[in-house]
Design an enzyme around this catalytic site. Sequence first.
Site, PDB file in Angstrom:
ATOM      1  N   SER A   8      -8.580   4.708  -2.836  1.00 31.92           N
ATOM      2  CA  SER A   8      -7.351   5.342  -2.993  1.00 31.92           C
ATOM      3  C   SER A   8      -6.493   3.986  -3.909  1.00 31.92           C
ATOM      4  CB  SER A   8      -6.801   5.905  -1.380  1.00 31.92           C
ATOM      5  OG  SER A   8      -6.778   4.692  -1.041  1.00 31.92           O
ATOM      6  N   GLY A  49      -4.363  10.640  10.667  1.00 29.72           N
ATOM      7  CA  GLY A  49      -5.488  10.799  10.706  1.00 29.72           C
ATOM      8  C   GLY A  49      -6.477  10.014  11.346  1.00 29.72           C
ATOM      9  N   GLU A  76      -3.387   3.889  13.868  1.00 29.29           N
ATOM     10  CA  GLU A  76      -3.163   5.206  13.067  1.00 29.29           C
ATOM     11  C   GLU A  76      -2.690   6.282  12.253  1.00 29.29           C
ATOM     12  OE1 GLU A  76      -7.840   6.035  12.751  1.00 29.29           O
ATOM     13  OE2 GLU A  76      -7.223   6.631  14.412  1.00 29.29           O
ATOM     14  N   LYS A 129      -6.082  -6.826   0.876  1.00 31.20           N
ATOM     15  CA  LYS A 129      -7.104  -5.933   0.274  1.00 31.20           C
ATOM     16  C   LYS A 129      -8.459  -7.259  -0.694  1.00 31.20           C
ATOM     17  CE  LYS A 129      -8.457  -2.017   1.183  1.00 31.20           C
ATOM     18  NZ  LYS A 129      -7.018  -1.306   1.699  1.00 31.20           N
ATOM     19  N   SER A 166       0.330  -5.247   6.447  1.00 27.26           N
ATOM     20  CA  SER A 166      -0.628  -4.954   5.060  1.00 27.26           C
ATOM     21  C   SER A 166      -0.756  -4.651   4.274  1.00 27.26           C
ATOM     22  CB  SER A 166      -1.915  -4.040   6.139  1.00 27.26           C
ATOM     23  OG  SER A 166      -1.104  -2.826   5.839  1.00 27.26           O
ATOM     24  N   ASP A 204      -8.842   9.461  13.314  1.00 29.50           N
ATOM     25  CA  ASP A 204     -10.530   9.611  13.839  1.00 29.50           C
ATOM     26  C   ASP A 204     -10.937   8.731  14.092  1.00 29.50           C
ATOM     27  OD1 ASP A 204      -9.734   8.647  10.575  1.00 29.50           O
ATOM     28  OD2 ASP A 204     -11.678   7.721  11.093  1.00 29.50           O
TER      29      ASP A 204
HETATM   30  C1  LIG Z   1      -6.972  -0.385   3.239  1.00 32.58           C
HETATM   31  C2  LIG Z   1      -5.415  -0.822   3.646  1.00 32.58           C
HETATM   32  C3  LIG Z   1      -5.653  -0.341   5.455  1.00 32.58           C
HETATM   33  C4  LIG Z   1      -6.379  -0.092   5.698  1.00 32.58           C
HETATM   34  O1  LIG Z   1      -7.470  -0.929   6.184  1.00 32.58           O
HETATM   35  P1  LIG Z   1      -8.825  -0.587   6.769  1.00 32.58           P
HETATM   36  O2  LIG Z   1      -9.602  -2.193   6.272  1.00 32.58           O
HETATM   37  O3  LIG Z   1     -10.086   0.449   5.661  1.00 32.58           O
HETATM   38  O4  LIG Z   1      -9.285  -0.597   8.453  1.00 32.58           O
HETATM   39  C5  LIG Z   1      -4.062  -0.950   5.458  1.00 32.58           C
HETATM   40  N1  LIG Z   1      -2.764  -0.856   5.047  1.00 32.58           N
HETATM   41  C6  LIG Z   1      -2.966  -1.448   3.852  1.00 32.58           C
HETATM   42  C7  LIG Z   1      -1.622  -1.263   2.624  1.00 32.58           C
HETATM   43  C8  LIG Z   1      -3.969  -1.123   3.416  1.00 32.58           C
HETATM   44  O5  LIG Z   1      -4.327  -1.037   1.572  1.00 32.58           O
END
Ligand SMILES: *Cc1c(COP(=O)(O)O)cnc(C)c1O
Length: 328
Positions: free
Chosen positions: A85, A215, A211, A60, A311, A217
Amino acid sequence: MTGDAFSHEAFSYEAVVDAHERIAGVISRTPVLTSTTADERVGARLHFKCENFQRMGAFKFRGAYNALAQFTPEQRRRGVVAFSSGNHAQGVALAARLLGIPAVIVMPLDAPTIKLEATRGYGAEVVLYDRATEDREAIGQRLAAERGLTLIPPYDHPHVMAGQGTAAKELFEEVGPLDALLVPLGGGGLLSGCATVARALHPGCRVIGVEPEAGNDGQQSFRSGRIVHIGLPATIADGAQTQHLGRHTFPVILERVDDVVTVSDRQLVEAMAFFASRMKMLVEPTGCLGAAAAFSGQLDLRGLRVGVMVSGGNIDLERFGSLIQGAR
Ligand SMILES: *Cc1c(COP(=O)(O)O)cnc(C)c1O
């Protein structure tokens, strides 16, 4: 490329290249790791792009810094507001601190302690809200209007999407062509950015969003061709508890992604345990979505070269312990 002037055809690989130039000096170029055990399990060659080692612990930071670095002097002076969140909050808070921009973050009362503390630790003002009764977007917009702050959403913004795509750009630069790329999916900032890079560099690479089962969606939206809204999903993947894709991210996903699949919370915990015991790293549940899909056997990956976006790694140690314990 803001507001109604945005068109998904205009969201191009060039935007990701620009973003990468803008953020390269401040982000960590995270490692791409492999595991023989993982490869044997899946029958494929897996390349894990480890954004759990990114600054503030998740990808992020890429999108947040790319967005804030493009503020006008007036926007910088007044400040930024974000609702999240957790990881987007920290990304914006850290980017704001580095750029000398005041930050207000709207976070749920039940956000993981580690994420609340980290956000405050970066010097941001935190405004808490109740997920069950209040609308974070409305709160964010009210704060923006009252204080003249610029709202940076967690995923539905072209600068955020471009920043997130830089993770895939680095992965391809490091390992070359891939047959498939597995990407965690919440609101679709990461997936839309990564799919745009894959389409531009290696059109044959299958891009798959992953996903949490509860969730799905994004899967429903992808299959029906319209944005499906769902109630707050009950899943341990708190970074993917989004209730709908965005108006910017959805058309890009529809055009450039090959499929969206789901995994269960149990499969996420198994992947967390795998990363900890075999690869010696702490990955949060949402960060395990891609790996859990690979391990689940639902995708035929045999003999393929596969990229897996890991991520993020922000999880309380106590929570990590209890999730692992609960799975035994
Ligand atoms: C925000 C986040 C996601 C999902 O990312 P999006 O861009 O909202 O699809 C996945 N993994 C982590 C660790 C995140 O913080």
